[in-house]
Scaffold this motif. Structure first.
Motif, mmCIF file in Angstrom:
data_model
loop_
_atom_site.group_PDB
_atom_site.id
_atom_site.type_symbol
_atom_site.label_atom_id
_atom_site.label_comp_id
_atom_site.label_asym_id
_atom_site.label_seq_id
_atom_site.Cartn_x
_atom_site.Cartn_y
_atom_site.Cartn_z
ATOM 1 N N VAL A 70 28.959 -37.806 78.290
ATOM 2 C CA VAL A 70 28.806 -37.202 79.471
ATOM 3 C C VAL A 70 29.759 -36.535 80.506
ATOM 4 C CG1 VAL A 70 27.973 -37.929 81.989
ATOM 5 C CG2 VAL A 70 26.797 -38.557 80.066
ATOM 6 N N VAL A 71 29.848 -35.526 80.784
ATOM 7 C CA VAL A 71 31.377 -34.692 81.841
ATOM 8 C C VAL A 71 30.888 -36.122 82.828
ATOM 9 C CG1 VAL A 71 32.850 -33.517 82.899
ATOM 10 C CG2 VAL A 71 31.250 -33.794 80.757
ATOM 11 N N TRP A 72 31.912 -36.931 84.003
ATOM 12 C CA TRP A 72 32.530 -37.690 85.230
ATOM 13 C C TRP A 72 32.617 -36.725 85.725
ATOM 14 C CZ3 TRP A 72 28.493 -41.460 85.036
ATOM 15 C CH2 TRP A 72 28.686 -41.738 83.745
ATOM 16 N N PRO A 73 32.394 -36.532 87.221
ATOM 17 C CA PRO A 73 33.357 -35.933 88.339
ATOM 18 C C PRO A 73 34.116 -36.834 88.059
ATOM 19 C CG PRO A 73 30.820 -37.643 89.252
ATOM 20 C CD PRO A 73 30.949 -37.225 87.757
ATOM 21 N N THR A 74 35.024 -36.140 89.330
ATOM 22 C CA THR A 74 36.435 -36.420 89.009
ATOM 23 C C THR A 74 36.492 -37.429 90.316
ATOM 24 O OG1 THR A 74 36.920 -34.506 90.773
ATOM 25 C CG2 THR A 74 38.076 -34.641 88.502
ATOM 26 N N ALA A 78 32.869 -37.057 92.907
ATOM 27 C CA ALA A 78 32.498 -37.986 93.935
ATOM 28 C C ALA A 78 32.970 -37.766 95.152
ATOM 29 C CB ALA A 78 33.176 -39.470 93.281
ATOM 30 N N MET A 79 33.905 -37.746 95.981
ATOM 31 C CA MET A 79 33.621 -38.550 97.290
ATOM 32 C C MET A 79 33.678 -37.432 98.516
ATOM 33 S SD MET A 79 35.520 -40.738 97.340
ATOM 34 C CE MET A 79 36.394 -41.650 99.615
ATOM 35 N N GLN A 80 33.573 -36.168 97.471
ATOM 36 C CA GLN A 80 33.056 -35.175 99.013
ATOM 37 C C GLN A 80 31.416 -35.355 98.651
ATOM 38 O OE1 GLN A 80 34.098 -30.864 96.190
ATOM 39 N NE2 GLN A 80 36.281 -31.572 97.646
ATOM 40 N N THR A 81 30.996 -35.379 97.506
ATOM 41 C CA THR A 81 29.277 -35.539 97.400
ATOM 42 C C THR A 81 28.868 -36.597 97.826
ATOM 43 O OG1 THR A 81 29.678 -34.601 94.905
ATOM 44 C CG2 THR A 81 27.224 -35.951 95.273
ATOM 45 N N THR A 82 30.544 -37.651 97.810
ATOM 46 C CA THR A 82 29.771 -38.892 99.355
ATOM 47 C C THR A 82 29.462 -38.314 100.270
ATOM 48 O OG1 THR A 82 30.715 -40.407 97.249
ATOM 49 C CG2 THR A 82 29.909 -41.209 99.442
ATOM 50 N N GLY A 83 30.279 -37.821 101.313
ATOM 51 C CA GLY A 83 30.526 -37.527 102.469
ATOM 52 C C GLY A 83 29.561 -36.638 102.553
ATOM 53 N N VAL A 84 28.466 -35.948 101.481
ATOM 54 C CA VAL A 84 27.799 -34.574 101.778
ATOM 55 C C VAL A 84 26.778 -35.794 101.959
ATOM 56 C CG1 VAL A 84 26.053 -32.864 101.168
ATOM 57 C CG2 VAL A 84 28.337 -32.807 100.884
ATOM 58 N N VAL A 85 26.230 -36.034 101.289
ATOM 59 C CA VAL A 85 25.186 -36.872 100.922
ATOM 60 C C VAL A 85 24.892 -38.271 102.326
ATOM 61 C CG1 VAL A 85 23.782 -39.380 100.324
ATOM 62 C CG2 VAL A 85 24.686 -38.204 98.546
ATOM 63 N N PHE A 86 26.271 -38.913 103.206
ATOM 64 C CA PHE A 86 25.960 -39.658 104.419
ATOM 65 C C PHE A 86 25.658 -38.391 105.780
ATOM 66 C CE2 PHE A 86 28.958 -42.704 102.831
ATOM 67 C CZ PHE A 86 28.663 -43.717 103.198
#
Length: 115
Positions: A70-74, A78-86
């Motif tokens: 699996v290619v894990w996100p940097t 991960a922080m950007q995606t979490t921010g978008v979700v919030f």
């Protein structure tokens, strides 16, 4: 048939470990936990030598190999995606609040008009 007997023996070993836990009620907790861990370990060892046990081990090995591919996100991704979700969650909460308040106001207005 042999596999079924081995699995039944494994289940009995787990039950024996649990029984040991309660039978050793007056003994130190470490000994009681060791009885459960020993029963589960013995059951796992017996179950390992069954066809379903071998299939499970093969599945677990394949799962580990797949997880390594699996290619894990940097961290940044991960922080950007979490921010978008919030942000999305906050916007949806505000939307639901506005809809709820609007429907409540409309319902109150209709209730007052009816009386």
């Amino acid at each position: 048939m042999a596999d079924k007997l081995k699995l039944a023996l494994a289940a009995l070993l787990v039950v024996a470990g649990l029984t040991g836990f309660y039978a050793l009620a007056s003994k130190p907790m470490a000994l009681r936990v060791l009885a459960v861990v020993g029963g589960v370990a013995a059951a796992a060892l017996v179950a390992w030598f069954t066809a379903p046990g071998r299939q499970f081990v093969a599945f677990a090995r394949e799962s580990v190999a797949e997880a390594k591919r699996v290619v894990w996100p940097t961290r940044k991704e991960a922080m950007q995606t979490t921010g978008v979700v919030f942000v999305f969650v906050v916007l949806m909460a505000l939307f639901i609040f506005v809809v709820d308040a609007s429907l409540g106001a409309i319902l109150r207005m209709l209730m007052e008009r009816g009386s």
